[in-house]
Write a protein that holds these residues in place. Structure first.
Motif, PDB file in Angstrom:
ATOM      1  N   GLY A 171       0.831  -1.196   0.000  1.00  0.00           N
ATOM      2  CA  GLY A 171       0.000   0.000   0.000  1.00  0.00           C
ATOM      3  C   GLY A 171       0.865   1.246   0.000  1.00  0.00           C
ATOM      4  O   GLY A 171       0.613   2.201  -0.747  1.00  0.00           O
ATOM      5  N   MET A 172       1.911   1.249   0.818  1.00  0.00           N
ATOM      6  CA  MET A 172       2.843   2.372   0.852  1.00  0.00           C
ATOM      7  C   MET A 172       3.551   2.543  -0.485  1.00  0.00           C
ATOM      8  O   MET A 172       3.621   3.649  -1.037  1.00  0.00           O
ATOM      9  CB  MET A 172       3.867   2.160   1.978  1.00  0.00           C
ATOM     10  N   ILE A 173       4.055   1.419  -1.038  1.00  0.00           N
ATOM     11  CA  ILE A 173       4.792   1.483  -2.308  1.00  0.00           C
ATOM     12  C   ILE A 173       3.888   1.938  -3.454  1.00  0.00           C
ATOM     13  O   ILE A 173       4.337   2.614  -4.387  1.00  0.00           O
ATOM     14  CB  ILE A 173       5.417   0.108  -2.613  1.00  0.00           C
ATOM     15  N   PHE A 174       2.587   1.595  -3.380  1.00  0.00           N
ATOM     16  CA  PHE A 174       1.635   2.010  -4.427  1.00  0.00           C
ATOM     17  C   PHE A 174       1.273   3.490  -4.298  1.00  0.00           C
ATOM     18  O   PHE A 174       1.203   4.213  -5.297  1.00  0.00           O
ATOM     19  CB  PHE A 174       0.372   1.150  -4.335  1.00  0.00           C
ATOM     20  N   VAL A 175       1.027   3.935  -3.077  1.00  0.00           N
ATOM     21  CA  VAL A 175       0.529   5.296  -2.863  1.00  0.00           C
ATOM     22  C   VAL A 175       1.627   6.349  -3.030  1.00  0.00           C
ATOM     23  O   VAL A 175       1.377   7.431  -3.607  1.00  0.00           O
ATOM     24  CB  VAL A 175      -0.114   5.421  -1.463  1.00  0.00           C
ATOM     25  N   ILE A 176       2.835   6.062  -2.561  1.00  0.00           N
ATOM     26  CA  ILE A 176       3.905   7.064  -2.573  1.00  0.00           C
ATOM     27  C   ILE A 176       4.173   7.637  -3.971  1.00  0.00           C
ATOM     28  O   ILE A 176       4.254   8.870  -4.133  1.00  0.00           O
ATOM     29  CB  ILE A 176       5.198   6.486  -1.963  1.00  0.00           C
ATOM     30  N   PRO A 177       4.328   6.810  -5.031  1.00  0.00           N
ATOM     31  CA  PRO A 177       4.574   7.399  -6.359  1.00  0.00           C
ATOM     32  C   PRO A 177       3.447   8.318  -6.826  1.00  0.00           C
ATOM     33  O   PRO A 177       3.705   9.377  -7.418  1.00  0.00           O
ATOM     34  CB  PRO A 177       4.709   6.170  -7.270  1.00  0.00           C
ATOM     35  N   ILE A 178       2.201   7.914  -6.573  1.00  0.00           N
ATOM     36  CA  ILE A 178       1.067   8.746  -6.970  1.00  0.00           C
ATOM     37  C   ILE A 178       1.080  10.058  -6.201  1.00  0.00           C
ATOM     38  O   ILE A 178       0.870  11.143  -6.760  1.00  0.00           O
ATOM     39  CB  ILE A 178      -0.260   7.986  -6.731  1.00  0.00           C
ATOM     40  N   MET A 179       1.327   9.976  -4.903  1.00  0.00           N
ATOM     41  CA  MET A 179       1.391  11.163  -4.053  1.00  0.00           C
ATOM     42  C   MET A 179       2.550  12.070  -4.472  1.00  0.00           C
ATOM     43  O   MET A 179       2.411  13.303  -4.518  1.00  0.00           O
ATOM     44  CB  MET A 179       1.561  10.739  -2.602  1.00  0.00           C
ATOM     45  N   ALA A 180       3.704  11.459  -4.776  1.00  0.00           N
ATOM     46  CA  ALA A 180       4.878  12.250  -5.163  1.00  0.00           C
ATOM     47  C   ALA A 180       4.635  13.017  -6.457  1.00  0.00           C
ATOM     48  O   ALA A 180       5.068  14.165  -6.607  1.00  0.00           O
ATOM     49  CB  ALA A 180       6.092  11.332  -5.309  1.00  0.00           C
ATOM     50  N   ARG A 181       3.945  12.397  -7.391  1.00  0.00           N
ATOM     51  CA  ARG A 181       3.625  13.072  -8.652  1.00  0.00           C
ATOM     52  C   ARG A 181       2.569  14.154  -8.429  1.00  0.00           C
ATOM     53  O   ARG A 181       2.649  15.250  -8.999  1.00  0.00           O
ATOM     54  CB  ARG A 181       3.137  12.034  -9.668  1.00  0.00           C
ATOM     55  N   ASP A 182       1.553  13.841  -7.595  1.00  0.00           N
ATOM     56  CA  ASP A 182       0.422  14.745  -7.387  1.00  0.00           C
ATOM     57  C   ASP A 182       0.800  15.956  -6.543  1.00  0.00           C
ATOM     58  O   ASP A 182       0.487  17.099  -6.895  1.00  0.00           O
ATOM     59  CB  ASP A 182      -0.723  13.975  -6.714  1.00  0.00           C
TER      60      ASP A 182
END
Length: 461
Positions: A273-284
């Motif tokens: 969950g962390m590995i999935f969310v972090i890239p999206i959050m970092a881009r957003d």
């Protein structure tokens, strides 16, 4: 001679462990590298997003099922034989992918890769249990840290190689794995075929059930859900009526096995969950590029690679029970810090990620080590295979659930009173959710295992 209970010498252990880690790195990176290559593949073959997604979905389906199948086969057939076949299929699929003239060929190549690649993580946890019983905690730690490290390096390597050359060159890493075969055949002990038979019909039913479950998770379509429910029901009936079912029902009746599997599942949900969310959050929120996102995760992956090796030694010395509890404490602290600091500079988030990332190899190695004590020796393969399958499903479920939550985009409810206000609230709430999930997981585990004489040996191994 059957070497199921025979420990190999120190030289073989070190060489075999190193070789397994190298091959495992290629396998894990093969999965994560192609995430960043999806847009380029879609552009070259003029594909819609729903079409190109099968480059990953098809691989996931076959890989997940294979992780269980090879575990079962390892209870009967020599590991040396299974790994040889698996690596040949893996490298052959990579070669076909490298020269693929169209999308159909590429998809066939990815499926062929998955058919072979599934042997490597499945058997990497079985080999220490079978041939290195006195050091299995240490080796489990090394294997788990390799998985964590490779998962962090994969996106960076994919971005660099794909950007400098072409997405086809990502297959090179998998193609060179063929070199490992003569060394594996030299260092792995010879084994005889053991008594037993594979419940082919049961295996097919399980495969349909798992495929349908993954399809439902990725598409949220009602038809795969119905097929999954019917398939699991049919297998349950077969498990109690067949003399040698693919998965023995008494394994799942064992509350220590089931609890350990559940604990690993919840821990993996938190990590993926962390590995999935972090890239999206970092881009957003931070507008980071793909390579920059990779470097955001990289310190955590490096830390996981280091701590996993030391953690394995601690498991051999102190037992799995205390190490697993410490691992979940790291997840709780890391998730809460990320939830609190979202919106602050990216390096602060990277430091928080590092804390949570360190837990990944500790959870994997300590639960795997517990299972080798709980599971009867003659069922180690299928027991570890189911462990790998459940962890793989955890990653798919985490991605689907958190992706659906992020589709909500905005929320005004701040679950973390210490969190920053603004567009980051939904991300902050997700990591509070992971914090709570980690607390639930470690509580269930502690309640089942605490002060129980029957599993005292398991807690000390």
């Amino acid at each position: 001679m059957d070497t199921t209970n025979q420990e190999i010498n120190a030289s073989q252990k070190n060489k075999l462990t190193l070789l397994l880690c190298i091959i495992l790195t290629f396998t894990v990176m093969n999965g994560t590298m192609f995430n960043v290559a999806i847009p380029d593949i879609a552009e070259e073959f003029q594909l819609l997003p729903s079409q190109v997604s099968w480059v990953m979905t098809g691989y996931i389906l076959v890989f997940a099922i294979g992780s269980l199948m090879y575990g079962k086969l390892a209870d009967i057939y020599p590991i040396k034989t299974l790994l040889t076949i698996g690596i040949i299929l893996f490298a052959s699929g990579a070669t076909l992918g490298f020269i693929s003239p169209n999308y159909s060929t590429l998809l066939a190549a990815r499926i062929l890769q998955a058919m072979g690649g599934a042997t490597i993580p499945a058997l990497s946890f079985i080999i220490p249990a079978r041939f290195m019983p006195n050091e299995r905690g240490r080796v489990f730690g090394i294997v788990a840290s390799t998985v964590a490290f490779a998962s962090g390096v994969g996106p960076i390597a994919g971005g660099l190689v794909g950007g400098a050359f072409n997405w086809r060159f990502l297959f090179i890493f998998s193609m060179i794995s063929i070199i490992a075969i003569p060394f594996l055949r030299k260092w792995l002990p010879d084994e005889e075929i053991r008594p037993g038979k594979v419940d082919i019909i049961g295996a097919i039913i399980i495969a349909i059930a798992i495929s349908s479950t993954l399809m439902f998770i990725t598409t949220l379509s009602i038809i795969p859900l119905v097929v999954a429910i019917l398939s699991f029901g049919l297998y349950t009936w077969r498990a109690f009526t067949h003399d040698q079912p693919f998965i023995q029902p008494d394994m799942l009746k064992n509350k220590y096995y089931s609890t350990t599997i559940l604990t690993s599942f919840l821990g993996t949900v938190c990590m993926f969950g962390m590995i999935f969310v972090i890239p999206i959050m970092a881009r957003d929120l931070y507008s980071l590029s793909t390579v920059q996102i990779g470097f955001l995760l990289f310190p955590g992956a490096m830390a996981a690679g280091i701590i996993g090796q030391y953690g394995g030694k601690l498991i051999d010395k102190h037992g799995s029970y205390p190490i697993l509890r410490v691992a979940f404490l790291l997840v709780i602290i890391g998730s809460f810090l990320i939830s609190t600091f979202i919106g602050l500079p990216a390096w602060v988030i990277a430091a928080s990620i590092l804390i949570q990332y360190m837990a990944f190899p500790l959870i994997q190695s300590s639960t795997a080590n517990l299972l080798t004590v709980i599971i009867p020796k003659e069922r180690t393969g299928v027991g570890i295979g189911l462990f790998n399958l459940v962890n793989f499903l955890a990653g798919a479920i985490a991605s689907a659930i958190f992706g659906s939550i992020l589709d909500l985009e905005n929320t005004s409810i701040q679950l973390n009173p210490l969190g920053q206000n603004g567009p980051n609230i939904i991300y902050s709430n997700l990591f509070i959710g992971l914090t709570v999930l980690s607390v639930i997981a470690v509580t269930i585990f502690s309640l089942v295992y605490k002060n129980n004489k029957e599993v005292k040996a398991a807690r000390n191994n």
